[in-house]
Design an enzyme around this catalytic site. Structure first.
Site, PDB file in Angstrom:
ATOM      1  N   CYS A 297      -6.720  31.160  -4.379  1.00  0.00           N
ATOM      2  CA  CYS A 297      -6.883  29.720  -4.585  1.00  0.00           C
ATOM      3  C   CYS A 297      -5.672  28.958  -4.058  1.00  0.00           C
ATOM      4  CB  CYS A 297      -6.969  29.406  -6.077  1.00  0.00           C
ATOM      5  SG  CYS A 297      -8.518  29.888  -6.811  1.00  0.00           S
TER       6      CYS A 297
ATOM      7  N   PRO B 118      -9.073  36.811  -1.613  1.00  0.00           N
ATOM      8  CA  PRO B 118      -9.197  35.386  -1.919  1.00  0.00           C
ATOM      9  C   PRO B 118      -8.014  34.896  -2.750  1.00  0.00           C
ATOM     10  CG  PRO B 118     -10.733  36.710  -3.235  1.00  0.00           C
ATOM     11  CD  PRO B 118     -10.127  37.629  -2.230  1.00  0.00           C
TER      12      PRO B 118
ATOM     13  N   ARG C 223     -16.516  41.444  -5.968  1.00  0.00           N
ATOM     14  CA  ARG C 223     -15.231  41.727  -6.619  1.00  0.00           C
ATOM     15  C   ARG C 223     -15.489  41.969  -8.092  1.00  0.00           C
ATOM     16  NH1 ARG C 223      -9.123  39.182  -6.221  1.00  0.00           N
ATOM     17  NH2 ARG C 223      -8.928  40.852  -4.716  1.00  0.00           N
TER      18      ARG C 223
ATOM     19  N   TYR D 260     -14.285  35.435 -15.023  1.00  0.00           N
ATOM     20  CA  TYR D 260     -15.151  34.314 -14.645  1.00  0.00           C
ATOM     21  C   TYR D 260     -16.610  34.665 -14.973  1.00  0.00           C
ATOM     22  CZ  TYR D 260     -10.818  32.624 -12.710  1.00  0.00           C
ATOM     23  OH  TYR D 260      -9.519  32.212 -12.602  1.00  0.00           O
TER      24      TYR D 260
ATOM     25  N   GLN E  24     -15.251  33.781  -0.841  1.00  0.00           N
ATOM     26  CA  GLN E  24     -15.555  34.241  -2.197  1.00  0.00           C
ATOM     27  C   GLN E  24     -16.336  33.147  -2.923  1.00  0.00           C
ATOM     28  OE1 GLN E  24     -12.505  34.525  -5.304  1.00  0.00           O
ATOM     29  NE2 GLN E  24     -13.178  36.619  -5.698  1.00  0.00           N
TER      30      GLN E  24
END
Ligand SMILES: Cc1cc2nc3c(=O)[nH]c(=O)nc-3n(C[C@H](O)[C@H](O)[C@H](O)COP(=O)(O)O)c2cc1C
Length: 359
Positions: A26, A24, A233, A185, A102
């Site tokens: 962004c 993934p 992940r 995160y 994701q």
């Protein structure tokens, strides 16, 4: 000649044509700030599929508006966003690749300036469209605003939001979902003692710190059914003494296996800065290997894997089961085609339109 890079991989009902996958990444290209995919996403992901990758994992996609890293992120909290993703799924499938997404909640690292485009950095102000961030505890990530600690109801809502977004991903035709529990995160913030100082059932022991991630995994599985692979992940380590260690992450991996996760994508760091990260070619591969051994799950290795022989060796020597190639695929979306040539591998997918260039 056979090559591990071009071995198909089967996870549940999904067969992926090779082991070179797109992690993934962004794109910060939702300029309307409505979480809906744009022409950029269609072209970008289509090109990666045409270049021969086995599976393309769409960038971190917010399960709720306040879970976006930046307002320009994709979202999947409503049906319009699902509909905007459907053409991307169809285009990637038309090129023979599998497609995943994701699912993410950025927690205390949400509401920031994107990497490019605004000229700003750090947290967004209210005038810039920023919002209050949430986390396990009211501890700020260095340089960002202090988040609000989630209460029990807030935690329930996170679980439901991941499940709802996963349901929409399945409806859009995605082949797999990846739950983002890395890079500092929200789900990583719960796992890591650096950011989780809770005194309830979500804090303290590793079992408690893993509780939210396991609940999210169970809720996602209940929503997507048994056929779809679910990936997670993880950051294999926080790289600091009092942070998450690779041993703890291995133990989390074993729990995730019990909860029916199909593959672990092992990255690292992101929950503290600065951290002494030994960046170099393949620097996170040993983490993937360790978590693979401790969990008994297949793993994907990622991080500065950019050469065909390097990638082949990681798989051939069973250090990991999949290689995720990030920035090299941004430089060269045709890396899988080039890797097949470099390894003199016949039988790899080549778009018939381009076959004359690969003879
Ligand atoms: C432009 C860009 C955007 C990224 N966005 C994400 C993301 O959305 N989710 C994520 O887990 N990692 C993200 N990453 C990290 C990559 O998935 C990958 O782990 C990292 O780039 C290391 O691999 P590489 O050395 O092959 O690029 C991003 C990396 C780049 C370069």
């Amino acid at each position: 000649m056979t090559h591990a890079l071009f071995d198909p991989l089967t996870l549940r009902d999904l067969e992926v044509r090779n082991r070179i996958w797109v992690p993934p990444m962004c794109q910060y290209s939702v300029h309307e700030r409505d979480g809906r995919a744009t022409d950029w996403h269609l072209m970008h992901y289509g090109a990666l599929a045409r270049g021969g990758a086995g599976a393309v994992i769409v960038e971190a996609t917010g399960v709720v508006p306040e879970g976006r890293i930046a307002p320009q992120d994709l979202g999947l909290w409503n049906d319009e966003q699902r509909e905007a993703l459907t053409p991307i799924v169809e285009l990637v499938h038309s090129q023979g690749a599998a497609i995943g997404i994701q699912l993410a909640h950025a927690g205390r690292k949400a509401s920031t300036h994107p990497e490019w485009g605004t000229g700003g950095e750090g947290s967004l102000s209210a005038q810039e469209g920023g919002w209050e961030t949430v986390a396990p505890s009211a501890i700020a990530f260095p340089g960002l605003e202090t988040p609000r600690a989630l209460d029990a109801q807030g935690i329930e809502e996170v679980v439901t939001a991941f499940a709802d977004a996963a349901g929409r991903a399945a409806e859009a035709g995605f082949d797999l979902v990846e739950i983002h529990a890395a890079h500092g995160y929200l789900l990583h913030e719960f796992l890591s003692p650096l950011s989780n100082r809770r005194e309830d059932e979500h804090g303290g022991s590793l079992e408690n710190r893993s509780r939210l991630l396991l609940r999210v995994v169970d809720a996602v599985r209940a929503r997507v059914g048994e056929a779809m692979p679910v990936l997670v992940r993880l950051s294999g380590t926080d790289w600091v003494e009092d942070g998450l260690s690779v041993e703890e992450v291995g133990a989390v991996g074993a729990l995730l296996k019990e909860h029916g996760v199909d593959l672990l994508d092992i990255s690292s760091g992101g929950n503290i800065t600065p951290a002494p990260i030994p960046v170099g070619p393949g620097y996170q591969v040993p983490l993937a290997t360790a978590v693979r051994a401790a969990s008994g799950l297949p793993t994907a290795a990622v991080g500065m894997i950019s050469e065909p022989f390097q990638a082949e060796q990681i798989l051939a020597t069973e250090l990991a089961d999949v290689v995720l190639i990030g920035r090299e695929l941004l430089r060269d979306p045709n890396f899988p085609l080039h890797a097949a040539r470099a390894l003199r591998h016949d039988g790899a997918y080549i778009p018939p339109q381009y076959a004359r260039a690969h003879r």
